[in-house]
Write a protein that holds these residues in place. Structure first.
Motif, mmCIF file in Angstrom:
data_model
loop_
_atom_site.group_PDB
_atom_site.id
_atom_site.type_symbol
_atom_site.label_atom_id
_atom_site.label_comp_id
_atom_site.label_asym_id
_atom_site.label_seq_id
_atom_site.Cartn_x
_atom_site.Cartn_y
_atom_site.Cartn_z
ATOM 1 N N LEU A 163 0.673 -1.174 -0.009
ATOM 2 C CA LEU A 163 0.041 0.095 -0.041
ATOM 3 C C LEU A 163 0.807 1.301 -0.065
ATOM 4 O O LEU A 163 0.434 2.199 -0.563
ATOM 5 N N GLY A 164 1.938 1.415 0.597
ATOM 6 C CA GLY A 164 2.743 2.447 0.883
ATOM 7 C C GLY A 164 3.424 2.801 -0.627
ATOM 8 O O GLY A 164 3.965 4.057 -0.531
ATOM 9 N N ARG A 165 3.542 2.106 -1.467
ATOM 10 C CA ARG A 165 4.017 2.492 -2.632
ATOM 11 C C ARG A 165 2.881 3.205 -3.636
ATOM 12 O O ARG A 165 3.378 3.753 -4.465
ATOM 13 N N VAL A 166 1.814 3.375 -3.118
ATOM 14 C CA VAL A 166 0.663 3.918 -4.032
ATOM 15 C C VAL A 166 0.704 5.469 -3.856
ATOM 16 O O VAL A 166 0.995 5.941 -2.792
ATOM 17 N N VAL A 167 0.486 6.450 -4.676
ATOM 18 C CA VAL A 167 0.191 7.667 -4.953
ATOM 19 C C VAL A 167 -1.424 7.857 -4.780
ATOM 20 O O VAL A 167 -2.008 7.241 -5.909
ATOM 21 N N VAL A 168 -1.875 8.588 -3.961
ATOM 22 C CA VAL A 168 -3.573 8.769 -4.202
ATOM 23 C C VAL A 168 -3.650 10.258 -4.708
ATOM 24 O O VAL A 168 -2.786 11.235 -4.529
ATOM 25 N N ALA A 169 -4.330 10.422 -5.548
ATOM 26 C CA ALA A 169 -4.762 11.750 -6.121
ATOM 27 C C ALA A 169 -6.233 12.172 -5.811
ATOM 28 O O ALA A 169 -7.029 11.324 -6.190
ATOM 29 N N TYR A 170 -6.556 13.065 -5.032
ATOM 30 C CA TYR A 170 -7.940 13.474 -4.661
ATOM 31 C C TYR A 170 -8.282 14.578 -6.013
ATOM 32 O O TYR A 170 -7.722 15.660 -5.741
#
Ligand code: PEP
Length: 255
Positions: A163-170
């Protein structure tokens, strides 16, 4: 969880279905000229599939990285018109945008589909930039928190230590391509919510290290205020990424 920011800002340009080959090369060359020595933020260019190879060759071994705008979750097979994660790796992509609101709205991508794609991207060593965000109707109906929480939980379920490798875009859907930007405070509130959901999926340290971009009518004039918020770690840029001057100015606002 708005303690000290120690995350490196990340700015990605989503060129969508724009820029034929020659235009893509020209835009990438201009951006490279301005940003080849820039180290203060991670910079990602996401051209259409047809220009990935050419843009990759233009940016070469500068710190600017290549990203795709979509991929299929299967590794190969009878999926006419689709592109796999391994094919993107072949072209030296580091990132892939997944679950963009245009894909959710026009191509009926659900959180389940996005989740499959995220798992396939991570397995191929791509960094997924996973988009979430509410529509205007949902915001006005006071559903922002529930919608964003659900999208984050479902799109990112079952990733374990990855999970820590993911970038989230709001990306509030009402702000994309409309010229309406969320205020820094509105955006910060949702970013803090997303970080708390990430903590519930993993732990505080993992969530505290993950990068959450804001997207939706970011311009050189509003970028610094947005990126200055404690839980905003950069931007996913659409319209303003199609022109070198505005994209570069946004990137430089990230210092
Ligand atoms: C986007 O589509 O990801 C986006 C943020 O677009 P724009 O910057 O044009 O609102």
């Amino acid at each position: 969880m708005t303690a000290m920011k120690y995350r490196k800002t990340i700015i990605a340009g989503n060129w969508k279905m724009n820029k034929a080959l020659a235009e893509a090369e020209a835009l990438a060359s201009e951006i490279k000229r301005e940003l080849a020595e820039f180290r203060e933020a991670d910079v990602v260019l996401c051209p259409p599939f047809t220009a990935l190879k050419a843009v990759g060759e233009v940016i070469g071994d500068t710190p600017i990285k290549l990203g795709a705008q979509n991929m299929h979750w299967e590794s190969d097979g009878a999926y006419t018109g689709e592109i796999s994660a391994a094919m993107l790796r072949d072209l030296y992509c580091h990132y892939v945008i997944l679950g963009h609101s245009e894909r959710r709205a026009y191509f009926r991508e659900t959180d389940t589909i996005v989740n499959r794609k995220v798992k396939a991207a991570l397995a191929a060593n791509l960094v997924p930039i996973v988009c979430v965000g509410e529509t205007l109707e949902e915001r006005e109906g006071d559903e922002t928190e529930a919608v964003v929480r659900r999208q984050v939980e479902r799109s990112l379920q079952g990733l374990g230590g990855e999970l820590g490798r993911v970038v989230v875009a709001y990306e509030p859907v009402w702000a994309i391509g409309t010229g309406k930007t969320a205020t820094p405070e509105q955006a910060q509130d949702v970013h803090a919510l997303i970080r708390s959901v990430l903590a519930s999926l993993a732990d505080d340290d993992t969530a505290g290290a993950m990068r959450i971009q804001y997207g939706g009518s970011v311009k050189p004039t509003n970028a610094a205020d947005l990126f200055g918020q404690p839980d905003i770690d950069g931007g996913l840029i659409g319209g303003a990424a199609l022109e070198a001057r505005s994209f570069v100015d946004i990137v430089k606002a990230a210092k």
